[in-house]
Design an enzyme around this catalytic site. Structure first.
Site, PDB file in Angstrom:
ATOM      1  N   GLU A 348       0.858  -1.183   0.000  1.00 18.47           N
ATOM      2  CA  GLU A 348       0.000   0.000   0.000  1.00 18.47           C
ATOM      3  C   GLU A 348       0.896   1.235   0.000  1.00 18.47           C
ATOM      4  O   GLU A 348       1.222   1.766  -1.046  1.00 18.47           O
ATOM      5  CB  GLU A 348      -0.952  -0.014   1.200  1.00 18.47           C
ATOM      6  CG  GLU A 348      -2.097   0.958   1.052  1.00 18.47           C
ATOM      7  CD  GLU A 348      -3.264   0.590   1.967  1.00 18.47           C
ATOM      8  OE1 GLU A 348      -4.198   1.400   2.041  1.00 18.47           O
ATOM      9  OE2 GLU A 348      -3.248  -0.481   2.606  1.00 18.47           O
ATOM     10  N   GLU A 631      -2.272   0.819  13.397  1.00 19.63           N
ATOM     11  CA  GLU A 631      -3.436   1.157  12.576  1.00 19.63           C
ATOM     12  C   GLU A 631      -4.727   0.859  13.316  1.00 19.63           C
ATOM     13  O   GLU A 631      -5.667   1.657  13.286  1.00 19.63           O
ATOM     14  CB  GLU A 631      -3.399   0.360  11.273  1.00 19.63           C
ATOM     15  CG  GLU A 631      -4.596   0.605  10.379  1.00 19.63           C
ATOM     16  CD  GLU A 631      -4.504  -0.158   9.067  1.00 19.63           C
ATOM     17  OE1 GLU A 631      -5.162   0.253   8.105  1.00 19.63           O
ATOM     18  OE2 GLU A 631      -3.763  -1.158   9.010  1.00 19.63           O
TER      19      GLU A 631
END
Length: 748
Positions: A348, A631
């Site tokens: 990502e 996260e």
């Protein structure tokens, strides 16, 4: 110089294998002796990443040049003063350019998106020499250049790099051809270069249960490993990287499709390896194939990020809060690599707008982020200009528009998304607050206007932003792992509250930019949206969906009328207490919930929320050994297993946005005017912390605040640059107006 900074230089490509790095080179006789060179400037760039050397010596200590920008419209070039390097040699001059895939052909994205800007990478450079007699000479990439293979048969940002030392000095020729590149995209760099920042040695080395050797560097970091080693020719050393261990082995599942694997092949002599055409997010490495014993002197981790001066510091009596701040700082280091990314390790590593919208204020305190974020906002502006009226993209640069996802996967179409799109306003607001640069704020204003105009079609006749798709309170801890967008907060309530804040600051920015009519337009929108919010979403202080995030936003963004604000503050505190002071907010609410509590008189609850250690909380990851912000609140579960969700990163700064509140409220150092032209010193002590020290390097100089409380009362030490006015607010309500100097104050 002409308007083309690389005038005379052609962009060169080769027939190298797609995964390999090629070297382009030329040897040139100089017109005059090197000792007569008085000036030498090299300008270079690439579709891909390049490394330039003159006579075998790197021209700069920067890496991964030219960095990542919106290449379709902004391709940065680098300019290096190389006079000493050129003048110090003798004989013909050799200029080498090694070209790797970088972000341009990086197969970027997640879910096998394999997004690229193009299938052909290219490099261009021009070296301008000036001699003592005033004559000049230019060496530029062109049809007289050669290309050859290198010792790098494989390079990928996600997958890693192979370096075969047997191939050093044994190149094979490649065919060179010119590549058509739109030269109007060339821009001078605004953002700082990416550089090696520091090195870390292993803190522990031990055999892995499944084979190989595990190495712990003690800190989740971004960069690569460097080593010098000798062993039999052809020996392969494989290094795999990960942020955590799971059940005693390297925890690679969160990497998803990113191999994060470097391979070093030995020549038989003494070999030094450093994979500078990739980067990894890791704390742990699994090493296999190492000849002999692997010791703490065998490897070092090279920490890499964009150049940023550290500007803010904080320490307090609670070591866990200090570690939380440490984690925020290292999260910024790892994710401020050319662009502000969501994460630095998996498949990502994209410039998600929502993450930096939440975190920009914290970032601007911790490091001088002015140039870095100004450069990124220039990309946000051009991406939005070319987004076909869909508004601010979810990621900037928006490489996902080139995705090639499999047929069984797709993202819902984005358009006018709260928080993510609000980055066009909130990030400039953070920069304006920190640095007070009116010229740059005016440059950012057009993107603010485009964002708001993209929102207007999704405002219903009620005045609410309740049309279109929203991501809402992303990663609400009560959302199921497989559906991170299924939060408790009504997405339209979140969006409408955000619109009030956004329109209000856009009006301020328009006024600074001299756009008077726009300033009035957005001020009216803010008033109208605030009224609609109160009419449709508020009843006797209770906000629709009655959860912590909606109260945090409504209070922090000053959406509520006074009577309702007091009730909402009490209800927020009640919900926080009912949850046992565990966190119940996601991306939307987390940056603002402690603010909403302390600003409505619930300071003790704000501190209790900050200091809670059970999961989910800010300090739970600290108790689990985290060295960066996670996260998910529970990226690692209490039993040491990794969260089963597909999205699980251990270096994601967004939820660390509480740092802004820590610096300003616990630390007490607040800007009272843009650019800290005036300072407000207002520490707000709470239970659990007995002292705090905060300092910030403003554009005017260093400001420091230190407070302590004990049985004898409260003491405060403030140091200000000469001439800087400050308002000092003591816990007993007393206010002191001072200008510059050092100040010692006490209170009961």
């Amino acid at each position: 110089m002409t308007t083309d900074p690389l005038d005379g230089a052609r962009f060169l490509g080769s027939d190298a294998d797609r995964e390999a790095a090629a070297r382009f080179w030329v040897e040139r006789e100089l017109d005059r002796p090197r000792a007569e060179i008085t000036g030498a400037v090299l300008r270079a760039t690439a579709h891909g990443v390049y490394e330039a050397r003159i006579d075998g010596t790197p021209v700069s200590d920067s890496v991964l040049d030219p960095g990542w920008t919106s290449y379709e419209w902004r391709l940065a070039y680098q300019e290096h003063d190389v006079r000493e390097l050129v003048a110090g040699g003798d004989g013909p001059l050799r200029l080498d350019l090694v070209l790797g895939n970088g972000w341009y052909r990086g197969d970027l994205g997640f879910a096998d998106a394999r997004a690229n800007y193009g299938e052909e990478i290219a490099v261009a450079a021009v070296l301008d020499l000036t001699y003592r007699d005033g004559s000049t000479q230019r060496v530029a990439t062109g049809d007289d250049w050669s290309a050859e293979t290198t010792e790098v048969p494989r390079n990928s940002l996600y997958d890693g790099q192979t370096i075969d030392a047997r191939l050093r000095g044994r190149p094979s020729p490649l065919t060179v051809h010119e590549v058509d590149v739109d030269r109007s995209t060339l821009v001078a760099p605004v953002g700082p270069p990416v550089r090696r920042q520091e090195t870390l040695r292993p803190v522990e080395i031990w055999p892995a249960p499944g084979g190989g050797t595990l190495v712990d560097f003690g800190q989740n970091l971004v960069g690569w490993l460097r080593c010098t080693v000798q062993g039999p020719a052809g020996t392969e050393i494989e290094i795999r990287h990960a942020e955590v261990l799971e059940h005693g082995e390297l925890g690679t599942r969160p990497l998803r499709g990113a191999a994060a694997r470097d391979l070093f092949v030995l020549s038989g002599g003494v070999d030094t390896f450093e994979p500078t055409l990739t980067f990894h997010g890791f704390r742990y490495a699994l090493v296999t194939g190492w000849p002999g014993e692997l010791t703490t002197d065998s490897l070092e981790a090279v920490v890499v990020h964009s150049e940023m001066a550290r500007t803010g510091t904080f320490a307090c009596s609670d070591p866990d809060v200090n570690q939380l701040v440490h984690n925020s700082v290292w999260g910024q280091k790892g994710n401020f690599l050319s662009v502000p990314t969501d994460c630095p390790q998996r498949d990502e590593r994209l410039g998600w707008t929502g993450d930096i919208a939440a975190y920009a204020a914290s970032a601007a305190f911790q490091f001088d982020s002015a140039d870095f974020l100004h450069d990124w906002l220039a990309d946000l502006r051009v991406e939005t200009e070319h987004s076909a009226d869909r508004g601010v993209p979810l990621v900037v640069p928006d490489v996902l528009k080139y995705e090639r996802w499999p047929e069984d996967f797709s993202l819902p179409p984005w358009a006018a998304t709260a928080i993510w799109g609000d980055a066009a306003v909130w990030v400039p607001q953070a920069l304006w607050t920190a640095y007070g640069d009116a010229g740059r704020l005016a440059e950012h204003y057009p993107a603010m206007k485009m964002h708001l105009e993209s929102v207007e079609p999704y405002i219903s006749p009620t005045g609410l932003w309740d049309l279109g798709n929203q991501l809402g309170d992303w990663l609400d801890p009560d959302a199921p792992p497989e559906d991170p967008g299924a939060g408790k907060a009504d997405p339209s309530v979140v969006a409408t509250a955000c619109l009030v804040r956004t329109a209000r600051f856009a009006a301020e920015a328009a006024a600074v930019a001299g756009e008077t009519a726009d300033a009035e337009r957005w001020a009216r929108l803010a008033v109208r949206t605030r009224a609609a919010f109160n009419e449709h979403y508020v009843e006797n202080g209770v906000v629709r969906s009655d959860c912590t995030t909606v109260y945090a936003l409504a209070i922090a963004f000053d959406v509520l009328d006074d009577a309702d604000r007091a009730v909402a503050g009490d209800r927020l505190a009640e919900l926080v207490r009912a949850a046992g002071y565990t966190v119940t907010t996601g991306f939307a609410g987390t940056p603002f919930i402690t603010w909403a509590l302390s600003e409505t008189g619930h300071v003790d609850d704000a501190y209790a929320l900050l200091l809670e250690k059970s999961c989910p909380s800010w300090l739970y990851p600290v108790t689990m050994g985290a060295t960066t912000v996670w996260e998910r609140w529970d990226s690692m579960l209490p039993d040491g297993s990794i969260n089963p969700g597909e999205m699980t990163s251990f270096n994601h700064y967004a939820l660390g946005a509480v740092a802004d509140w820590i610096y300003q409220v616990v630390g007490g150092l607040r800007p009272a005017a843009p650019g800290y032209d005036r300072v407000r010193v207002e520490p707000v002590p709470g239970p659990g912390i007995d002292w705090a020290e905060t300092a910030y390097e403003t554009r005017h100089g260093r400001v420091s605040v230190a407070w302590r409380r004990d049985d004898d009362g409260f003491t405060l030490e403030v140091a200000l640059p000469d001439g800087l006015p400050a308002e000092i607010v003591l816990p007993d309500g007393r206010v002191e107006e001072v200008v510059g100097g050092t100040h010692h104050l006490t209170a009961a």
